[in-house]
Design an enzyme around this catalytic site. Structure first.
Site, PDB file in Angstrom:
ATOM      1  N   ASP A   1       7.143  41.209  21.261  1.00 27.04           N
ATOM      2  CA  ASP A   1       7.758  42.275  20.492  1.00 27.04           C
ATOM      3  C   ASP A   1       9.236  41.991  20.437  1.00 27.04           C
ATOM      4  O   ASP A   1       9.846  41.629  21.447  1.00 27.04           O
ATOM      5  CB  ASP A   1       7.485  43.657  21.079  1.00 27.04           C
ATOM      6  CG  ASP A   1       7.731  44.750  20.036  1.00 27.04           C
ATOM      7  OD1 ASP A   1       7.154  44.652  18.941  1.00 27.04           O
ATOM      8  OD2 ASP A   1       8.516  45.681  20.290  1.00 27.04           O
TER       9      ASP A   1
ATOM     10  N   TYR B   1      14.634  39.562   9.728  1.00 22.17           N
ATOM     11  CA  TYR B   1      16.055  39.753   9.417  1.00 22.17           C
ATOM     12  C   TYR B   1      16.856  38.449   9.449  1.00 22.17           C
ATOM     13  O   TYR B   1      18.078  38.483   9.344  1.00 22.17           O
ATOM     14  CB  TYR B   1      16.673  40.757  10.400  1.00 22.17           C
ATOM     15  CG  TYR B   1      16.082  42.139  10.322  1.00 22.17           C
ATOM     16  CD1 TYR B   1      16.586  43.073   9.418  1.00 22.17           C
ATOM     17  CD2 TYR B   1      15.014  42.517  11.135  1.00 22.17           C
ATOM     18  CE1 TYR B   1      16.041  44.352   9.328  1.00 22.17           C
ATOM     19  CE2 TYR B   1      14.464  43.792  11.059  1.00 22.17           C
ATOM     20  CZ  TYR B   1      14.986  44.705  10.158  1.00 22.17           C
ATOM     21  OH  TYR B   1      14.451  45.962  10.075  1.00 22.17           O
TER      22      TYR B   1
END
Lengths: 201, 201
Positions: B68, B159
């Site tokens: 994660d 991103y």
């Protein structure tokens, strides 16, 4: 690799039990000189253990051992679960006044909610964890049993007086410490963690 | 001890990157034949990685690797943080329509919220984790940098096109895969995890 571990708790019952379980492991257990108030806002035992260990690590900079454990009662939708230590104060199930100790208020609330409930099965669950800055490891342990109709025994702590392990006629609080360690959720989890720590040495 | 690991993701970008990072480690990476929808309701990267790994473990019974990660921007109070993959859909900061891809909607939202913001510092954070039933371990990695004014580059995912690592003039998406792995949060975390896994063999 890890021959010293700081305990992320100052709770007497836990310190005693954890020190006993680490005896002979070659790992020195350090007790913090201050008790940090860590909000146990996680959604799992792992998360709460992590939050506690991290808080102590950030103050002391020493690899830290934390434990989060609780009593899971399927008939109560899994409660007290991660809320075990402050179950008495939860609005879920109605708050219970603290007349003597918080342990006893928790026990009273469980017995009140379990009145007339046939399925008395329950289990203790423990997650023990070591946080070492940018890595860590954990182990889990479980002890199955059932909820008694009244508290019995003076040993242990927490819900031990109303928890009767599977295959036993005594409650967890009536067992001798060595007996408890052999079957307890925390004992099982810790032995597994120690195996792992030894391999990482 | 762990020579096979199941990946708790079917996301193409991640699978490719993780397989590359495990190359030569002696650990075989298995891909699940179905994608499980796991609600990432945890409050930390660790918790979310744990929830994902556990869900796959419960279906497949194979020690499972989960990751994660996210982009943390102090000027945005730490957002997108643990919400990185679905930031576009959060009401916090205003929802962003998905015109092309979710990655692009996320990027647009960050750039919109960062308009006129001077402090453009940010970091990528990753928690990589292995869950093996009643135990597990994890490692964390961080990559510091800053948010660019517009997306640049076609590599990576998420991103990457708006994140410029400290000391670089290129964005993460303009770096070659090997360059990215060397400095990336996931690369750092994974190398640490591999060290630990080797010791546990």
């Amino acid at each position: 690799m890890l021959n010293k571990l700081l305990l992320a708790t100052t709770s007497e019952g836990k310190v005693r039990e954890i020190k006993r379980l680490f005896e002979g492991s070659g790992i020195e257990i350090l007790i913090a000189d201050q008790s940090l108030q860590v909000e146990e806002k996680g959604l799992s035992f792992l998360e709460n253990a992590y939050l506690k260990a991290k808080a102590y690590y950030e103050v002391y900079g020493i690899p830290t051992f934390a434990d989060d454990s609780g009593l899971v009662i399927p008939a109560l939708d899994g409660y007290p679960g991660i809320y075990s230590s402050r179950f008495y104060s939860l609005s879920w199930g109605g708050q219970e006044p603290v007349e003597t100790t918080r342990d006893m208020a928790n026990i009273k609330k469980v017995l009140r909610l379990m009145e007339g409930v046939e399925d008395r099965s329950a289990y203790f669950f423990a997650c023990v964890l070591v946080y070492a800055g940018d890595w860590g490891l954990w182990a889990e342990g479980r002890c199955d049993g059932s909820i008694t109709y009244e508290p019995r025994g003076e040993g242990g702590f927490g819900y031990d007086p109303i928890f009767q392990p599977e295959g036993y006629t005594k409650t967890m609080a009536e067992l001798r410490p060595e007996e408890k360690d052999k079957i307890s959720h925390r004992g099982k989890a810790l032995r597994r963690l120690l195996e792992l720590l030894k391999m990482l040495k």
